[in-house]
Write an enzyme that holds these catalytic residues in place. Structure first.
Site: not given
Ligand code: F6R
Length: 616
Positions: A2, A27, A76, A102-103, A485, A489, A492, A508, A611
């Site tokens: 947010c 955000r 968000w 926000n939260g 990574e 990526k 995502e 394994h 983000k």
């Protein structure tokens, strides 16, 4: 998560709020809204589900009159789906009070029942609306918006940044923060609030950090900050080190493309000023030098990509500083009664400096007596302020949701830390230190070489693979976190199944995934380093090739041993083994971006993500 923006001043607030939201959209981009007290003294609200473009359309078809006080929000979703109704601002006090948040208000259910019991009707599914009605109730008692905040904040459990504007008080926006970010921007006769400085950096670079559990009231050119008990607080001033142009797309097709192109600069800027007379010296760390001499353990805390940078950093810290290092996912650390002591250094890594999981883990480590050091990319953010020391990465603003240039800057900062601590503890031979310093300084040029020489081919490969349903990534030693990574990526931003493995782990279990045609990226260590490690990775390649895998090797220039085993080879310049991850990751960032682009996806704003993850 947010984005929040507030404005009071002489200008029409609408454009300022919407352009602030555009800069904060990374955000959260489920919905957006603004509330403005117009010059007629009425509170006007427009809000829409979907991206900011939908709010812009709504403002065009149904404009708000001029007004110089306003708040804006990009969401968000946490409580309640991304609908027009659940978008912020939320209204109370006969629609004269607007609130954004926000939260997460964790005790919202009991507060909601209490308010429903008093006859209040809720129009959204959000936790935020509870705060709006509580503020309205408290405001009706005192007629003072700041006092209303003071009365309400202690009733809220969880994390919040709340901003409110009331029709009775044009020229005033009040906010409060607990465990969520808020910064103040100081203009000439105008004042801004933002989740981060991006909200107002095009208007001013002078900023104030709002501390934990503080209430702020802004008026044109005037700021008052108090703690939750009402005691005056002097907020910490800082100057934003980048300008609005740094956060613009500047002709690139996406922020991610721009940010990948800035990887050389991110490393160069993070090293800049930290090499003196051929030696690494990090002034921000010098106050901890005595402590470094007595450390018995380092614990690195981070999430996602930042966690992978920590995994790379472990190799350097153990090799150069000779201290045992544990790298932990911050959200796992906090809830398992971790063992740290006064001689433990806890290093948190966070691009945003606001990741709630990391913040809470840092607080827990500090409570247990550890010394806390933050590696962070965002000035004025919370994690550095909650830490004993901070080493800033100077990657510049990162807007694309997928972290790229911050990742290479984080590894660079960890290497600076390892070299600094190694020198202080005398565990680092001079010649090793000199070589590492030289390697660090040479990195930007080598990354640039990859962008200049391998980007096109890597994008082409991604294009051909646009229909691929699964990609695996293998690495060994420092190549292992790079494999992780590469996989993160890709999933995502391309929504493709991708997994990273330690090459030695394959037999394994994961080798069962290999079937004819399965694409596998392999990060191949240099044959000039540990020849055994190189040979072992070549053997791993042969094992999966024999089962039909299609191999894309990332190997250094001149490594001809990979040629018979690989279907494609993406080249990176020569570097000492510990520096290879900073090169090998670049083609993987380009590949993920290329594949998402080939699939026609929005690489900057992938679905379901935001983000800055400011909720647990
Ligand atoms: C992945 C990504 C995330 C972040 C993670 C931590 O591309 O960006 O995994 O790395 O959410 O974020 P920060 O570094 O802001 O703490």
């Amino acid at each position: 998560m947010c984005g929040i923006v507030g404005y009071v001043g002489p200008r029409d607030s609408q454009d300022i709020l919407v352009s602030g939201l555009a800069r904060l959209e990374y955000r959260g981009y489920d919905s957006a809204g603004i509330a403005v007290i117009d010059d007629g003294g009425s509170l006007a609200v427009r809000k829409r589900s979907g991206k900011l473009a939908r709010l812009r359309e709504a403002l065009e078809t149904d404009p708000i009159g001029r007004g110089t006080t306003g708040i804006g929000h990009t969401r968000w979703a946490t409580h309640g789906g991304p609908t027009d109704q659940n978008a912020h601002p939320h209204l109370a006090d006969d629609d004269r009070l607007a609130v954004i948040h926000n939260g997460i208000i964790e005790n919202f259910a009991s507060l909601r029942s209490e308010l429903v019991g008093e006859g209040i009707t809720f129009v959204s599914d959000t936790d935020t609306e509870v705060a709006a009605h509580l503020l309205a109730r408290a405001y009706r008692e005192s007629g003072d918006l700041v006092a209303a905040f003071r009365a309400v904040v202690d009733r809220l459990e969880g994390a919040f940044t709340l901003l409110a504007a009331h029709e009775d008080h044009p020229g005033l926006v009040v906010g409060a923060r607990r465990n969520s970010p808020l910064v103040i921007g100081l203009g000439e006769g105008e004042t801004f609030l933002g989740s981060d400085v991006a909200a107002f950096v095009e208007h001013t670079r002078r900023a104030l950090a709002v501390g934990q559990d503080e209430i702020v009231a802004i008026r044109p050119g005037v700021v008052e900050v108090t703690d939750f008990a009402g005691n005056a607080v002097e907020p910490q001033p800082f100057e934003v080190s980048w300008d609005a142009a740094a956060a613009d797309k500047g002709g690139w097709s996406s922020f991610m493309a721009k940010e990948v192109s800035e990887e050389p600069e991110a490393v160069a800027n993070t090293v800049r000023g930290r090499i003196q007379d051929g030696e690494i010296r990090v002034p921000e760390l010098e106050g901890l030098d005595d402590f470094f001499r007595g450390i018995d353990r380092v614990v690195v805390l981070a999430c996602g990509t930042a966690y992978y940078s920590g995994l790379v950093g472990k190799y350097a810290l153990e090799k150069w500083a000779r201290i045992p290092v544990d790298v932990e996912l911050a959200h796992e650390f906090r809830y398992r009664e971790p063992i740290v002591s006064e001689s433990t250094l806890v290093v948190s890594i966070s691009q945003s400096g606001e990741t709630m999981d990391t913040l809470m883990a840092v607080k827990e480590a500090a409570r247990l007596g550890a010394k806390t050091l933050s590696i962070c990319n965002t000035q004025g953010s919370t994690i550095p302020r909650e830490s004993d020391a901070v080493v800033y990465t100077h990657a510049g603003p990162e807007v694309a949701v997928a972290s790229t240039k911050a990742f290479v800057a984080q590894i660079t900062a960890l290497y600076l830390l390892a070299l600094h601590v190694g020198r202080v503890r005398r565990s680092l031979p001079d010649e090793v230190s000199a070589d590492a310093t030289e390697q660090l300084a040479a990195l930007p040029e080598k990354i640039q070489w990859i962008l200049d020489n391998e980007q096109e081919r890597t994008e082409q490969l991604a294009h051909w693979m646009a229909d691929t349903r699964s990609v695996l990534f293998l690495g060994r030693h420092v190549g292992y976190p790079i494999a992780l990574e590469g996989a993160l990526k890709l999933k995502e931003i391309s929504y493709i199944h991708a997994e990273g493995f330690a090459a030695g782990e394959l037999k394994h279990g994961p080798i069962a995934l290999i079937e004819p045609g399965q694409p596998v990226f392999v990060v191949v260590p240099s044959p000039r380093g540990s020849i055994t490690m190189h040979q072992k990775v070549i053997s791993n390649i042969e094992e999966i090739r024999a089962r039909g895998a299609r191999i894309i090797a990332i190997a250094e220039q001149g490594d001809s041993a990979v040629l018979p085993s690989a279907d494609e080879v993406l080249r990176i310049p020569l570097a000492s083994p510990l520096f290879e991850p900073l090169l090998a990751v670049v083609p993987l960032h380009i590949f993920a971006m290329g594949l998402a682009t080939a699939k026609g996806l929005d690489v900057d704003q992938p679905r379901n993500l935001a983000k800055s993850v400011t909720v647990e």
